[in-house]
Every structure is written in C-alpha cells, then in structure tokens.
Design an enzyme around this catalytic site. Structure first.
Site, PDB file in Angstrom:
ATOM      1  N   GLU A 249       0.886  -1.172   0.000  1.00 51.42           N
ATOM      2  CA  GLU A 249       0.000   0.000   0.000  1.00 51.42           C
ATOM      3  C   GLU A 249       0.916   1.212   0.000  1.00 51.42           C
ATOM      4  O   GLU A 249       1.571   1.507   1.014  1.00 51.42           O
ATOM      5  CB  GLU A 249      -0.881   0.000   1.261  1.00 51.42           C
ATOM      6  CG  GLU A 249      -1.866  -1.151   1.320  1.00 51.42           C
ATOM      7  CD  GLU A 249      -3.007  -1.013   0.330  1.00 51.42           C
ATOM      8  OE1 GLU A 249      -3.381   0.125  -0.013  1.00 51.42           O
ATOM      9  OE2 GLU A 249      -3.516  -2.058  -0.119  1.00 51.42           O
ATOM     10  N   CYS A 283      -2.004   9.279   2.796  1.00 51.73           N
ATOM     11  CA  CYS A 283      -1.786   8.704   1.456  1.00 51.73           C
ATOM     12  C   CYS A 283      -2.901   9.089   0.497  1.00 51.73           C
ATOM     13  O   CYS A 283      -2.666   9.348  -0.668  1.00 51.73           O
ATOM     14  CB  CYS A 283      -1.662   7.195   1.560  1.00 51.73           C
ATOM     15  SG  CYS A 283      -3.056   6.419   2.399  1.00 51.73           S
TER      16      CYS A 283
HETATM   17  P1  NAD Z   1       8.437   4.851   4.568  1.00 46.30           P
HETATM   18  O1  NAD Z   1       8.360   4.090   3.300  1.00 46.30           O
HETATM   19  O2  NAD Z   1       9.615   5.716   4.788  1.00 46.30           O
HETATM   20  O3  NAD Z   1       8.385   3.848   5.816  1.00 46.30           O
HETATM   21  C1  NAD Z   1       7.332   2.935   6.016  1.00 46.30           C
HETATM   22  C2  NAD Z   1       7.818   1.797   6.896  1.00 46.30           C
HETATM   23  O4  NAD Z   1       8.854   1.089   6.202  1.00 46.30           O
HETATM   24  C3  NAD Z   1       8.442   2.241   8.219  1.00 46.30           C
HETATM   25  O5  NAD Z   1       8.119   1.319   9.223  1.00 46.30           O
HETATM   26  C4  NAD Z   1       9.936   2.193   7.925  1.00 46.30           C
HETATM   27  O6  NAD Z   1      10.723   2.009   9.077  1.00 46.30           O
HETATM   28  C5  NAD Z   1      10.006   0.988   7.012  1.00 46.30           C
HETATM   29  N1  NAD Z   1      11.176   0.967   6.128  1.00 46.30           N
HETATM   30  C6  NAD Z   1      11.880   2.030   5.660  1.00 46.30           C
HETATM   31  N2  NAD Z   1      12.911   1.592   4.892  1.00 46.30           N
HETATM   32  C7  NAD Z   1      12.849   0.243   4.872  1.00 46.30           C
HETATM   33  C8  NAD Z   1      13.635  -0.773   4.247  1.00 46.30           C
HETATM   34  N3  NAD Z   1      14.680  -0.492   3.474  1.00 46.30           N
HETATM   35  N4  NAD Z   1      13.286  -2.066   4.432  1.00 46.30           N
HETATM   36  C9  NAD Z   1      12.187  -2.371   5.177  1.00 46.30           C
HETATM   37  N5  NAD Z   1      11.427  -1.458   5.809  1.00 46.30           N
HETATM   38  C10 NAD Z   1      11.747  -0.159   5.652  1.00 46.30           C
HETATM   39  O7  NAD Z   1       7.071   5.665   4.666  1.00 46.30           O
HETATM   40  P2  NAD Z   1       6.599   6.683   5.801  1.00 46.30           P
HETATM   41  O8  NAD Z   1       7.369   7.950   5.637  1.00 46.30           O
HETATM   42  O9  NAD Z   1       6.592   6.033   7.129  1.00 46.30           O
HETATM   43  O10 NAD Z   1       5.067   6.908   5.384  1.00 46.30           O
HETATM   44  C11 NAD Z   1       4.682   7.787   4.402  1.00 46.30           C
HETATM   45  C12 NAD Z   1       4.420   7.091   3.079  1.00 46.30           C
HETATM   46  O11 NAD Z   1       3.500   6.023   3.269  1.00 46.30           O
HETATM   47  C13 NAD Z   1       3.780   7.999   2.056  1.00 46.30           C
HETATM   48  O12 NAD Z   1       4.343   7.754   0.798  1.00 46.30           O
HETATM   49  C14 NAD Z   1       2.312   7.568   2.067  1.00 46.30           C
HETATM   50  O13 NAD Z   1       1.601   7.836   0.891  1.00 46.30           O
HETATM   51  C15 NAD Z   1       2.458   6.102   2.297  1.00 46.30           C
HETATM   52  N6  NAD Z   1       1.214   5.570   2.848  1.00 46.30           N
HETATM   53  C16 NAD Z   1       0.430   4.780   2.065  1.00 46.30           C
HETATM   54  C17 NAD Z   1      -0.791   4.317   2.552  1.00 46.30           C
HETATM   55  C18 NAD Z   1      -1.716   3.465   1.709  1.00 46.30           C
HETATM   56  O14 NAD Z   1      -2.660   2.898   2.262  1.00 46.30           O
HETATM   57  N7  NAD Z   1      -1.512   3.366   0.414  1.00 46.30           N
HETATM   58  C19 NAD Z   1      -1.188   4.653   3.846  1.00 46.30           C
HETATM   59  C20 NAD Z   1      -0.344   5.470   4.614  1.00 46.30           C
HETATM   60  C21 NAD Z   1       0.848   5.904   4.109  1.00 46.30           C
END
Ligand code: NAD
Length: 479
Positions: A249, A283
């Site tokens: 997502e 998001c």
């Molecule tokens: P992010 O991708 O930076 O992090 C999300 C999660 O992934 C965190 O727990 C982080 O620690 C982990 N992560 C980061 N790097 C990783 C790696 N290399 N390997 C494994 N895990 C890793 O996102 P964020 O800043 O926490 O959230 C914002 C983003 O999430 C925005 O792009 C938003 O649109 C998206 N989002 C999408 C939805 C949806 O339902 N489509 C909902 C909420 C947020």
C-alpha cells in the site's frame, strides 16, 4: 517518560543492541518515550518464536478462537480509547479528534475481521462422475506487517486484523516515530489468553535494519507493507529473492475533479479538508484539485477562505484543525516543494513555516495552495506529503480525465457533479483504487482499498483484503 520494550514470545524484552529510539512530539519537540532500536538478532528471535507459536497451536485451524480473541482485543482497546488517542496525538502530532477516529477505525477493523474469521470459505466442484474437488483457503504462515507513522493505528489494524483473522502469525515493525502507541496496543493483546503466546510479536527499530531483516528472512512468508513507493520498490526487489508474497500500500497524488454543475462550496471545502487533514500527511490526500474553468476563480476564493480559516496548533487542543509536520526532514521536503511551486507558479495562500510563541518549538507549515503550474511540474506529479494543495483548471470532461491520470499514482480520486451519467463515465476512466462521487475519504472495513499503478499491489480491507492473507489449495479426490 516510558521506555517501551519489544514483545517477543509473549514476553517484553530489550533489544540486543542496548540502543533506543526517541519518540518526539512534533508540536513541541518534547521527548514522549523511548523505544528499542532493534537488530537482526531480535528479528531472528521474533521470527522463530512466531513460527513456533503458529505451528505449535491451533490458531490457524480454530476460527472460533481467533474470532473470540479479536473481539476481546477490540473491547480492550475501546476501554482505553481516550488514553490511546492522547498518546497517538503526542507521538504523531495529529489533532485529537483525528486520533479518536483512528482508534475507532482500529476497533471496527477488529470486529469486522472477527466476523470474517468464521467465514473463510472455499468452493467445491465435481468435474467428472468419478472425481470430486474442493478449493481450500489456508493461512500463509508467518507474516511481517510494516507500517508508516502517518496513520499508525488504523493502518496497522487494517492489515493486522485480517492477517490474524486468516490464522497467520505476525511480526509487527512500526515506523520509527510511532513505536510507543504500537507497543501500548500490543500490551492489550498480551493480556488476552485467547491469543496463543508468541503468535504476535512487536520489534521496533529502523526500517533499514529491522524492516530489511524481516524482508530477507527465509522463514517470513509474506511482507505486508504500507509506506512510500520508493521503499515499496526496494522491498519488492528484495522479496523476489525469497519468492515471498507482497502486499504493498504505497503513495498517492490523488485528484478531486470538480465539474461546473457541482455543489461548489461543498466540493471545494471537502476537497480542501481531505488534503489538510493530518497536515496533508495522508496517502489518500486529495492533493490535486481540478476545477472546470467556468467556476475556477470562484473555487479559488472558496479554497483560500477555507485554508485561512483552519486553526493550526497542538493536536491535543479540541479546537485544532491541523497539527505539525512529523519531522524536520519532512518539513524541509515540504518547504522545498513550496519554493519550487513559488518559482514555477502562484502561491494563492500560505507558503511558509509558521513562527511565533505557539509554533517556535514545533514543526508547523501554513496551509498552502498553489496554482498556475504545468502538469509536468514535480509539484503536480510527486507526493509532497504536507499541507500543500495544487489547483488546476480543465475545459472538458476528456481533459479532466487525462489530467487526473497524468501522475504515476492511482490511489484514490473524487468526482463532483450532479450528473449521474458523467459521474459513472468519469469513475470508470479514472485510474484509482477508490473513486468517491460527491464525497471523499469515506473508508469502510468492508470496502476494498488499494492502488493502481505506483500506488500499490493487492487490496486492503473487505473480503479481498482478508484473502490476501491466505493461500489457495486444491484438494482432489478420485472416487
Ligand atoms: P516509509 O516508506 O519511509 O516507511 C514505512 C515503513 O517502512 C516504516 O516502518 C519504515 O521504518 C520501514 N522501512 C523504511 N525503509 C525500509 C527498508 N529499506 N526495508 C524495510 N522497511 C523499511 O514511509 P513513511 O514515511 O513512514 O510513510 C509515508 C508514506 O507512506 C507515504 O508515501 C504515504 O503515501 C504512504 N502511505 C500509504 C498508505 C496506503 O494505504 N496506500 C497509507 C499510509 C501511508
């Protein structure tokens, strides 16, 4: 100030690393809590114990037990809803009214999935007189659920509830900034005997360490990830090495399309609300507002008035409409996009960091609206994840649809018109996992959501959302 531990094998424990992460209130800069900065060793222990709990209990085969456990968890969360909402606001900055919505959404997801746990049906068929077959749905096994910080409770339960309802074991890796609220929720599960000890684990830490170790671990069968498209792509590549199932997502850049016959005030105000909610860090934010040229200037006036009426401040005040940005890094990113928008187009309102007594220790940006931008501008194309609305003009229905589909994203969209035929025509042609007509941000536990294009793979919520967490088996009997 509390230090939260990892929850592994039904026990609270420190990370091997001895290191901690800070959880900071983005409205004040105050330290809210510490969480564990875990290592691959902690992940190893969690995966092993969740796997043992999964294979050593009747969790995967006893749907009544699962339904009962999820209902009890929902009740426990409901009983502490206000305390949990307050912690969520401290850790994430969002207005308390929004935090309450999140907690209520988590409870609703648990109750919906508790019912679904007893309805995971397969099919039967008889292809020949001497043959009988059936299709079974089985749990996948050990699932890693990796969550973001922006809606850290609702989004966790959106995935966790169906994952557990389908009979899997789970390791939760919350975002670095929201480990405390996640630990408080797990603490409520820990007190419910219907959950086998160890069936759910919490390991907090850096994405690049804990998240990565989960993705690479051979005994993790599925990665369920909510976060940015950039990280989602990396996870998908890494998961390929182990041929792991992924549910992604990801990000969005969602348009609201307002036609000339729409109830203009309602359309524009709802569109603005959908963007400025959670300071634009959502998001599904309606971050692009496309308006028919004949009502465009009127729409600009309504949007400007709405943005300027928002009360920006600490989320714990009942009167706050919009809180801070989560971190310095995110604030810098948002300001960078605003400067780009100022260079390329027009700032209708906002466009600056808020300063002054109430704002000095926090990370606040004025609600901002930009226009006069080329559709190819990075401000129009990319997810800003901040309180920045981009307004655009269209002349025809065809142009509105073309512009709506012009970004790499496809998470959601809004269509505003009184013409039912037009609403259906446009809804069918917009590439998005959810299309609302004359509304926005109405999400339900029973309705699938997810992304087209770069916004994701798979569906959350609803029947399909639960089926994501199952394997399909064909059993065939020769008579
Ligand atoms: P992010 O991708 O930076 O992090 C999300 C999660 O992934 C965190 O727990 C982080 O620690 C982990 N992560 C980061 N790097 C990783 C790696 N290399 N390997 C494994 N895990 C890793 O996102 P964020 O800043 O926490 O959230 C914002 C983003 O999430 C925005 O792009 C938003 O649109 C998206 N989002 C999408 C939805 C949806 O339902 N489509 C909902 C909420 C947020």
């Amino acid at each position: 100030m509390k230090t939260y531990l990892n929850y592994i094998n039904g026990t609270w424990m420190s990370s091997q690393s001895g290191e901690l992460l800070d959880s900071i209130d983005p409205a004040t800069g105050a330290l809210v809590a510490h969480t564990q900065s875990s290592t691959a060793h902690d992940v190893e222990l969690a995966v092993q114990t969740v796997s043992d709990a999964y294979t050593g209990s009747d969790w995967g085969s006893n749907s009544h037990r699962r339904a009962n456990a999820l209902l009890k968890w929902a009740d426990a969360i409901e009983a502490r809803a206000e305390v949990l909402a307050a912690l969520l606001t401290s850790e994430n900055g969002k207005p308390i009214r929004e935090a309450r919505v999140e907690i209520a959404g988590a409870i609703d997801a648990l109750r919906y999935c508790a019912g679904m746990a007893r309805n995971v049906f397969g099919r039967t068929f008889q292809p020949a007189a001497d043959n009988f077959g059936f299709i079974m749905k089985e749990p996948i096994g050990v699932v890693a659920v990796i969550t973001p910080w922006n809606w850290p409770v609702l989004l966790l339960f959106r995935d966790l509830a169906p994952c557990l309802a389908a009979g899997n074991g789970v390791i939760i890796k919350p975002a670095e900034r929201t480990g405390a609220i996640t630990a408080e929720l797990l603490a409520l599960l820990a007190d419910i005997p219907a959950f086998p000890a160890g069936i759910a684990a919490l390991v907090t830490g850096l994405g690049t360490v804990v998240g990565n170790a989960l993705v690479e671990h051979p005994a993790v069968d599925m990665i369920c990830f909510t976060g940015s498209t950039a990280v989602g792509k990396v996870l998908m590549q890494k998961a390929a090495a182990g041929v792991k199932k992924v549910a992604l997502e990801l990000g969005g850049k969602s348009p609201n399309l307002v036609f000339e016959d729409a109830d203009l005030t309602r359309a524009i105000e709802t569109s603005c609300r959908s963007l400025f909610m959670t300071s634009g860090q959502i998001c599904m934010a309606g971050s692009r507002l496309l308006v028919h040229e004949s009502v465009y200037e009127k729409a600009v006036d309504i949007a400007k008035t709405f943005a300027e009426s928002l009360r920006v401040g600490h989320g714990r005040l009942e009167t706050t409409d919009m809180g801070p940005i989560i971190s310095e890094k995110q604030l810098d990113k948002v300001l960078h996009y605003i400067e780009q928008g100022r260079r390329e187009g027009r700032v209708i309102t906002g466009g600056y960091r808020l300063r002054g007594a109430e704002y000095d220790n926090g990370l606040f940006i004025a609600p901002t609206i930009l226009d006069n931008l080329s559709p190819s501008s990075c401000v129009v194309q990319e997810e800003i994840f901040g309180p920045v609305l981009v307004m655009e003009k269209f002349r025809t229905e065809e142009e509105a649809i073309r512009l709506a589909n012009i970004t790499p994203y496809g998470l959601s969209a809004g269509v505003w018109t009184k013409d039912v035929s037009r609403a259906l025509r446009v809804a069918r042609q917009v590439q998005a996992g959810t299309v609302w007509v004359n509304g926005y941000n109405k999400s339900y536990a029973e309705a699938e959501s997810g992304g087209y294009k770069h916004s994701g793979i798979g569906r959350a919520r609803g029947v399909e959302g639960l089926m994501e967490f199952t394997e399909t088996k064909h059993v065939n009997i020769s008579i």
